[in-house]
Design an enzyme around this catalytic site. Sequence first.
Site, PDB file in Angstrom:
ATOM      1  N   LEU A 194       0.842  -1.206   0.000  1.00 30.81           N
ATOM      2  CA  LEU A 194       0.000   0.000   0.000  1.00 30.81           C
ATOM      3  C   LEU A 194       0.879   1.259   0.000  1.00 30.81           C
ATOM      4  O   LEU A 194       0.744   2.124  -0.870  1.00 30.81           O
ATOM      5  CB  LEU A 194      -0.911  -0.007   1.237  1.00 30.81           C
ATOM      6  N   TRP A 215       8.479   0.163   1.997  1.00 28.73           N
ATOM      7  CA  TRP A 215       8.284  -0.375   3.342  1.00 28.73           C
ATOM      8  C   TRP A 215       7.463  -1.657   3.357  1.00 28.73           C
ATOM      9  O   TRP A 215       6.830  -1.978   4.361  1.00 28.73           O
ATOM     10  CB  TRP A 215       7.604   0.654   4.281  1.00 28.73           C
ATOM     11  N   PHE A 234      -8.098  -0.580   3.894  1.00 30.92           N
ATOM     12  CA  PHE A 234      -8.384  -0.223   5.291  1.00 30.92           C
ATOM     13  C   PHE A 234      -8.980  -1.404   6.061  1.00 30.92           C
ATOM     14  O   PHE A 234      -8.712  -1.568   7.256  1.00 30.92           O
ATOM     15  CB  PHE A 234      -9.305   0.991   5.377  1.00 30.92           C
ATOM     16  N   ASN A 283      -7.195  -2.766   9.437  1.00 32.97           N
ATOM     17  CA  ASN A 283      -7.858  -2.883  10.743  1.00 32.97           C
ATOM     18  C   ASN A 283      -7.585  -4.231  11.394  1.00 32.97           C
ATOM     19  O   ASN A 283      -7.462  -4.327  12.612  1.00 32.97           O
ATOM     20  CB  ASN A 283      -9.362  -2.647  10.608  1.00 32.97           C
ATOM     21  N   ALA A 332      -4.838  -5.993  11.026  1.00 34.83           N
ATOM     22  CA  ALA A 332      -3.454  -5.978  11.530  1.00 34.83           C
ATOM     23  C   ALA A 332      -3.338  -5.076  12.753  1.00 34.83           C
ATOM     24  O   ALA A 332      -2.630  -5.388  13.714  1.00 34.83           O
ATOM     25  CB  ALA A 332      -2.508  -5.528  10.432  1.00 34.83           C
ATOM     26  N   LEU A 374      17.924  -1.398  33.749  1.00 38.52           N
ATOM     27  CA  LEU A 374      19.062  -2.262  33.419  1.00 38.52           C
ATOM     28  C   LEU A 374      20.377  -1.489  33.322  1.00 38.52           C
ATOM     29  O   LEU A 374      21.437  -2.095  33.100  1.00 38.52           O
ATOM     30  CB  LEU A 374      18.805  -3.014  32.107  1.00 38.52           C
ATOM     31  N   GLY A 376      23.603   0.313  32.186  1.00 39.54           N
ATOM     32  CA  GLY A 376      24.423   0.126  30.979  1.00 39.54           C
ATOM     33  C   GLY A 376      24.114  -1.182  30.284  1.00 39.54           C
ATOM     34  O   GLY A 376      24.070  -1.253  29.040  1.00 39.54           O
ATOM     35  N   GLU A 421       0.906   0.842  10.409  1.00 40.48           N
ATOM     36  CA  GLU A 421      -0.526   0.578  10.664  1.00 40.48           C
ATOM     37  C   GLU A 421      -1.215   1.808  11.243  1.00 40.48           C
ATOM     38  O   GLU A 421      -2.058   1.697  12.139  1.00 40.48           O
ATOM     39  CB  GLU A 421      -0.704  -0.608  11.617  1.00 40.48           C
ATOM     40  N   GLY A 422      -0.865   2.970  10.710  1.00 44.47           N
ATOM     41  CA  GLY A 422      -1.419   4.231  11.210  1.00 44.47           C
ATOM     42  C   GLY A 422      -0.541   4.745  12.326  1.00 44.47           C
ATOM     43  O   GLY A 422      -0.387   4.091  13.364  1.00 44.47           O
TER      44      GLY A 422
HETATM   45  C1  LIG Z   1       8.832  -1.621   9.780  1.00 39.99           C
HETATM   46  C2  LIG Z   1       7.757  -1.135   8.874  1.00 39.99           C
HETATM   47  C3  LIG Z   1       6.942  -2.051   8.217  1.00 39.99           C
HETATM   48  C4  LIG Z   1       5.950  -1.612   7.335  1.00 39.99           C
HETATM   49  N1  LIG Z   1       5.208  -2.536   6.623  1.00 39.99           N
HETATM   50  C5  LIG Z   1       4.361  -2.100   5.658  1.00 39.99           C
HETATM   51  C6  LIG Z   1       3.699  -3.039   4.799  1.00 39.99           C
HETATM   52  O1  LIG Z   1       3.878  -4.255   4.925  1.00 39.99           O
HETATM   53  N2  LIG Z   1       2.896  -2.562   3.811  1.00 39.99           N
HETATM   54  C7  LIG Z   1       2.688  -1.222   3.632  1.00 39.99           C
HETATM   55  O2  LIG Z   1       1.950  -0.861   2.713  1.00 39.99           O
HETATM   56  N3  LIG Z   1       3.308  -0.299   4.438  1.00 39.99           N
HETATM   57  C8  LIG Z   1       4.128  -0.705   5.431  1.00 39.99           C
HETATM   58  N4  LIG Z   1       4.783   0.204   6.242  1.00 39.99           N
HETATM   59  C9  LIG Z   1       4.584   1.632   5.998  1.00 39.99           C
HETATM   60  C10 LIG Z   1       3.855   2.348   7.114  1.00 39.99           C
HETATM   61  O3  LIG Z   1       2.509   1.993   7.107  1.00 39.99           O
HETATM   62  C11 LIG Z   1       4.103   3.851   6.931  1.00 39.99           C
HETATM   63  O4  LIG Z   1       5.455   4.084   7.307  1.00 39.99           O
HETATM   64  C12 LIG Z   1       3.148   4.708   7.736  1.00 39.99           C
HETATM   65  O5  LIG Z   1       1.862   4.659   7.187  1.00 39.99           O
HETATM   66  C13 LIG Z   1       3.598   6.179   7.790  1.00 39.99           C
HETATM   67  O6  LIG Z   1       3.900   6.644   6.508  1.00 39.99           O
HETATM   68  P1  LIG Z   1       5.282   7.421   6.255  1.00 39.99           P
HETATM   69  O7  LIG Z   1       6.390   6.586   6.791  1.00 39.99           O
HETATM   70  O8  LIG Z   1       5.323   7.777   4.810  1.00 39.99           O
HETATM   71  O9  LIG Z   1       5.192   8.707   7.147  1.00 39.99           O
HETATM   72  P2  LIG Z   1       4.397  10.058   6.797  1.00 39.99           P
HETATM   73  O10 LIG Z   1       3.019   9.761   6.382  1.00 39.99           O
HETATM   74  O11 LIG Z   1       5.248  10.890   5.886  1.00 39.99           O
HETATM   75  O12 LIG Z   1       4.355  10.744   8.229  1.00 39.99           O
HETATM   76  C14 LIG Z   1       5.488  11.427   8.803  1.00 39.99           C
HETATM   77  C15 LIG Z   1       4.990  12.115  10.075  1.00 39.99           C
HETATM   78  O13 LIG Z   1       3.970  13.081   9.736  1.00 39.99           O
HETATM   79  C16 LIG Z   1       2.799  12.830  10.505  1.00 39.99           C
HETATM   80  N5  LIG Z   1       1.590  13.191   9.761  1.00 39.99           N
HETATM   81  C17 LIG Z   1       1.210  12.817   8.514  1.00 39.99           C
HETATM   82  N6  LIG Z   1       0.024  13.343   8.203  1.00 39.99           N
HETATM   83  C18 LIG Z   1      -0.383  14.056   9.285  1.00 39.99           C
HETATM   84  C19 LIG Z   1      -1.535  14.814   9.605  1.00 39.99           C
HETATM   85  N7  LIG Z   1      -2.579  14.944   8.761  1.00 39.99           N
HETATM   86  N8  LIG Z   1      -1.586  15.426  10.820  1.00 39.99           N
HETATM   87  C20 LIG Z   1      -0.584  15.278  11.723  1.00 39.99           C
HETATM   88  N9  LIG Z   1       0.525  14.569  11.487  1.00 39.99           N
HETATM   89  C21 LIG Z   1       0.628  13.955  10.280  1.00 39.99           C
HETATM   90  C22 LIG Z   1       2.855  11.329  10.787  1.00 39.99           C
HETATM   91  O14 LIG Z   1       2.018  10.988  11.871  1.00 39.99           O
HETATM   92  C23 LIG Z   1       4.338  11.137  11.052  1.00 39.99           C
HETATM   93  O15 LIG Z   1       4.630  11.511  12.379  1.00 39.99           O
HETATM   94  C24 LIG Z   1       5.754  -0.214   7.149  1.00 39.99           C
HETATM   95  C25 LIG Z   1       6.557   0.693   7.842  1.00 39.99           C
HETATM   96  C26 LIG Z   1       7.556   0.256   8.681  1.00 39.99           C
HETATM   97  C27 LIG Z   1       8.420   1.271   9.387  1.00 39.99           C
END
Ligand SMILES: Cc1cc2nc3c(=O)[nH]c(=O)nc-3n(C[C@H](O)[C@H](O)[C@H](O)COP(=O)(O)OP(=O)(O)OC[C@H]3O[C@@H](n4cnc5c(N)ncnc54)[C@H](O)[C@@H]3O)c2cc1C
Length: 400
Positions: free
Chosen positions: A147, A178, A252, A256, A258, A354, A356, A379-380
Amino acid sequence: MTTTQTGSRPPEAWYPEPLDLLNIDALLSNEELAAREEIRGFVRERIKPNIREWWEKAIFPREIVPEMGSLGLLGMHLEGYGCAGKSAVVYGLACMELEAGDSGIRTFVSVQGSLTMSAIHKFGSEEQKQEWLPKMARGEAIGCFGLTEPEAGSDPASMKTFARKDGSDWVLDGRKRWIGMGSIADVAVVWAQTDDGIRGFLVPTDMPGFYATDIVHKVSMRASVQCELHLDGVQLPSEAMLPDAKGLRGPFASLNEARYGIIWGSMGAARDCYECALEYSKNRVQFDKPIAGFQLTQQKLVDMMLEIQKGTLLALHIGRMKDEGTLRPEHISIGKLNNVREAIEIAREARTILGGNGITLDYPVIRHANNLESVLTYEGTSEVHTLVLGNAITSISAFR
Ligand SMILES: Cc1cc2nc3c(=O)[nH]c(=O)nc-3n(C[C@H](O)[C@H](O)[C@H](O)COP(=O)(O)OP(=O)(O)OC[C@H]3O[C@@H](n4cnc5c(N)ncnc54)[C@H](O)[C@@H]3O)c2cc1C
């Protein structure tokens, strides 16, 4: 659901159980307790002895996937097609035990079962379900869920991956970022814009034009794989589309599922940190007594215990609602926001107990703390769940 109270302790025999002072186990049925014990045993024998090496060397232990299949962990909450068909509470308890091992292992189970298999189960054609679900449930095929994109994270509606019609075929172009398990997956659920809105596609990963590259230099979720997916003119037959997923409702619905598992899982990681800090504090002597005997340490331990008990009750309440069919996405936001936020605080506080030693992989705490940084974001993000709940209580959306 029967709630035979085998986990309860008779009041006259009450003694403080530091891991369950409230006796929350009394709220679980025999079946639920037995399922938890089985997964706890698997984590004790197969995950805990190896996780330090896997995490340090950034290894996802692919060999345990069929074992997790035999335990019914893959698509555990789904009915039919070789899936275990367990209740939401049993699935939640399993997530808690797995994440007490490592968030990366629970993440695999979430990506496989809650994201990919549930998307196929909810929105796939009968042929798609028959083709993929039984072998995914056995752990003979691995799935991933695409996604997020480099420029579309919290706002997936802005995704750029596009599927255009070519006769009866579809041609996909775009990039995903990601994506858990991308480079080891056999099939990818890819969400893409079309002239008819966002749709989901099942992409076998050996299709020409599809390739995945691992994201490296991670200091979180090291025993797990995240990737960039590249889709360069991937040509798919019309049957590759998930027929029943239209718009963002599709992704979505799987998210939900996950997020629900994370509500429990995060408390598993927190419990492991608390257990470790409690033991350590009883054995570590400074100023001629165990550091558990200092009021400041007890304050930390008690705060951890309170939040774990509250978070576990919250998870159980949300699980019972899910099993009754009364759960709404906003309820999931309450659980995800609260439990991950508290879990990461618990991990950081446990690390201070814990001293060091807390920064080494000899103890699980810094590993959990670092993993939970990812759980806080995926996941949000916490901010996104806050905005979901802000909207729920004010009826004013603050997303834009
Ligand atoms: C280990 C890991 C595994 C993952 N696995 C998957 C996967 O299997 N499949 C998949 O599709 N994705 C996956 N993801 C992606 C993950 O869902 C996204 O990283 C996440 O949705 C946030 O998107 P972003 O990293 O682009 O951050 P951004 O959306 O750029 O957000 C950056 C910051 O801005 C804030 N922000 C954004 N919009 C607003 C707003 N309207 N108001 C206030 N603050 C806001 C965010 O809360 C955050 O603090 C994974 C991510 C990680 C780190």
